[in-house]
Design a protein around this motif. Structure first.
Motif, PDB file in Angstrom:
ATOM      1  N   ILE A 180       0.850  -1.186   0.000  1.00  0.00           N
ATOM      2  CA  ILE A 180       0.000   0.000   0.000  1.00  0.00           C
ATOM      3  C   ILE A 180       0.887   1.238   0.000  1.00  0.00           C
ATOM      4  N   LEU A 195      -6.252  -0.632   1.230  1.00  0.00           N
ATOM      5  CA  LEU A 195      -6.127  -1.846   2.041  1.00  0.00           C
ATOM      6  C   LEU A 195      -7.504  -2.391   2.399  1.00  0.00           C
ATOM      7  N   VAL A 216       1.158  -7.755   4.046  1.00  0.00           N
ATOM      8  CA  VAL A 216       0.924  -6.356   3.691  1.00  0.00           C
ATOM      9  C   VAL A 216       2.231  -5.588   3.891  1.00  0.00           C
ATOM     10  N   CYS A 230      -0.994   0.636  11.590  1.00  0.00           N
ATOM     11  CA  CYS A 230      -1.241  -0.417  10.598  1.00  0.00           C
ATOM     12  C   CYS A 230      -1.707  -1.694  11.282  1.00  0.00           C
TER      13      CYS A 230
END
Length: 480
Positions: A180, A195, A216, A230
């Protein structure tokens, strides 16, 4: 024998050491036993399809066949050990090839360079045919760029559809994930939205199942708060979308000076990993963003710049023994020739030659950069173009195979004499070197360059190898 310390005093000291050692082991549980991919291939999310891996493998094979149709040409282009001794005459090469096909070990004894080039080339071809990509990252950052929100929304959903399709058809790479955008003020909303869209759609399409080794990637991390935020997002999405608790893993990208040393003069790397609360699987070094943050001009933004080596070493000493893997950056010179034939055009011999020289130059640079990484203990890196794939696997194979005989002899001598230091040739080995030899075989096996049979030929057992500790192996052998 007479002792001065009492039994109680001895127990008190041992108890103190036990507690300290236990605390140390919590922070340093040792490197992971799990497979680590040798590379990550980044590609723009707008281009991702379920069959991405196979498609890139086909392009990589075509590039190899076009610009290095023989192992002699390939080895010479990369500058592999003593490649200049390989024949260029077609008849001589054909005779050598027949000998290698008939009895490769016999040729190996007298023509090591030929055996190495032949073996590496054939392994590369097989790898590109069977598993061309080990780790794939669907990119919404630098490889994708800034696009209108409606466009990125659509690509986030489409990428999830393709991943779901790849899962159902079992055609994804062994490792896969998405990158991302950074959590900077300019990009944080867009990053989180992408996301969310991707994972929401994936949950809908797969019944809340993830691909194997899904991850990720959070780029350009500067502060522990970016990492912890996150993690909170991943936790929330897991709970709301039905993914297994703790299944959404992440990796961080070290691309700025502040992610190495913060404003307090502290080493930031352990702080960033700690902020992940156990979800961080790896840390990646970003060569070009990092050198830019050091105010290094474009002409000197190179993979081998001393500033990069400093950052790599900080990452390495910060994460050694923690179970967090590390990955090196990319080579940005692409193996793409300047001349392209149109539908009805055929390239001239001069144009084909010029294309080959450009490709060989880019290959050589990529090969040298990978070897530089390997020598510094980085066994994973980035690939950005299918033409780079043959070089990734060639560099890995050549690195380990060229040192296999010497390492085997030294490890065998060590094991035969157990705890005694030994002299092999003109190299004196001690226990620390023994651990280095063990690391050589562990890493060589992990990347597929060294076979199980080649490891067992040293006299070590697989159980001993899996212990990952030379000292433990020696101690166990001396007790027998």
């Amino acid at each position: 024998m007479k002792l001065t310390l009492t039994h109680d005093e001895m127990n008190a000291y041992c108890s103190e050491l036990h507690d300290s050692n236990a605390a140390f082991n919590v922070h340093y549980p040792a490197d992971s036993f799990h497979r680590q991919p040798v590379h990550t291939v980044y590609g723009g999310a707008n281009l991702f399809k379920a069959g991405f891996s196979a498609k890139l493998g086909e392009v990589a094979l075509k590039t190899l066949e076009t610009h290095a149709p023989t192992y002699s040409v390939f080895a010479r282009a990369l500058g592999m050990p003593r490649a200049d001794t390989l024949p260029t005459d077609p008849t001589e090469l054909a005779n050598l090839t027949r000998a290698l096909e008939t009895n490769p070990e016999l040729v190996r004894e007298t023509k090591q360079a030929a055996w190495l080039a032949y073996t590496v080339y054939n392994r590369v071809v097989k790898k590109l045919q069977t598993e061309p990509i080990e780790d794939n990252r669907i990119d919404f950052e630098d490889g994708y760029g800034n696009r209108p929100d409606e466009e990125e929304d659509a690509h986030a959903v489409a990428a999830a559809d393709e991943v779901a399709k790849g899962m159902s058809e079992n055609i994804l790479s062994p490792f896969i994930g998405i990158r991302i955008k950074t959590f900077s003020d300019e990009c944080k909303v867009r990053s989180i939205r992408t996301l969310d869209l991707f994972l929401t759609r994936l949950a809908e399409k797969t019944g809340s199942k993830l691909p194997n080794h899904f991850i990720v990637t959070l780029p350009k991390v500067n502060t522990p708060t970016q990492v912890s935020t996150c993690v909170k997002i991943l936790e929330k999405l897991e709970a709301k979308l039905g993914f297994a608790k703790g299944s959404l893993k992440m990796e961080i990208m070290i691309e700025t000076t502040q992610s190495i040393i913060n404003h307090k003069g502290e080493n930031t790397v352990p702080l960033l990993v700690a902020a992940a609360g156990g979800r961080c699987r790896s840390a990646i070094f970003g060569t070009y963003d990092y050198t830019a943050s050091c105010n290094i001009t474009a002409a000197h933004q190179k993979h081998t710049h001393p500033a990069c080596d400093f950052a790599r070493h900080v990452m390495q000493v910060s994460l050694a023994g923690t179970g967090i893997t590390i990955s090196d950056g990319a080579t940005t010179s692409m193996p793409i020739g300047p001349h392209k034939a149109g539908k009805d055009d055929v390239l001239t011999s001069q144009q084909r030659y010029e294309n080959r020289m450009v490709v060989h130059g880019a290959w050589k640079l990529h090969y040298d950069n990978i070897v530089h990484s390997l020598a510094h203990g980085y066994y994973q890196g980035w690939d950005l173009n299918p033409g780079q794939l043959p070089i990734r696997y060639a560099a890995m194979d050549a690195f380990f195979l060229s040192g296999l005989q010497d390492a085997s002899a030294r490890l065998n001598a060590f094991l035969n004499k157990a705890a005694q230091a030994t002299l092999v040739g003109n190299t004196f080995d001690d226990a620390a070197t023994g651990q280095g030899l063990l690391n050589f075989f562990l890493r060589g096996m992990a990347c597929g360059a060294i076979t199980e049979q080649e490891v067992l030929a040293t006299g070590i057992t697989l159980d001993e190898l899996r212990s990952r500790s030379f000292v433990r192996i020696v101690n166990n052998r001396t007790k027998k």
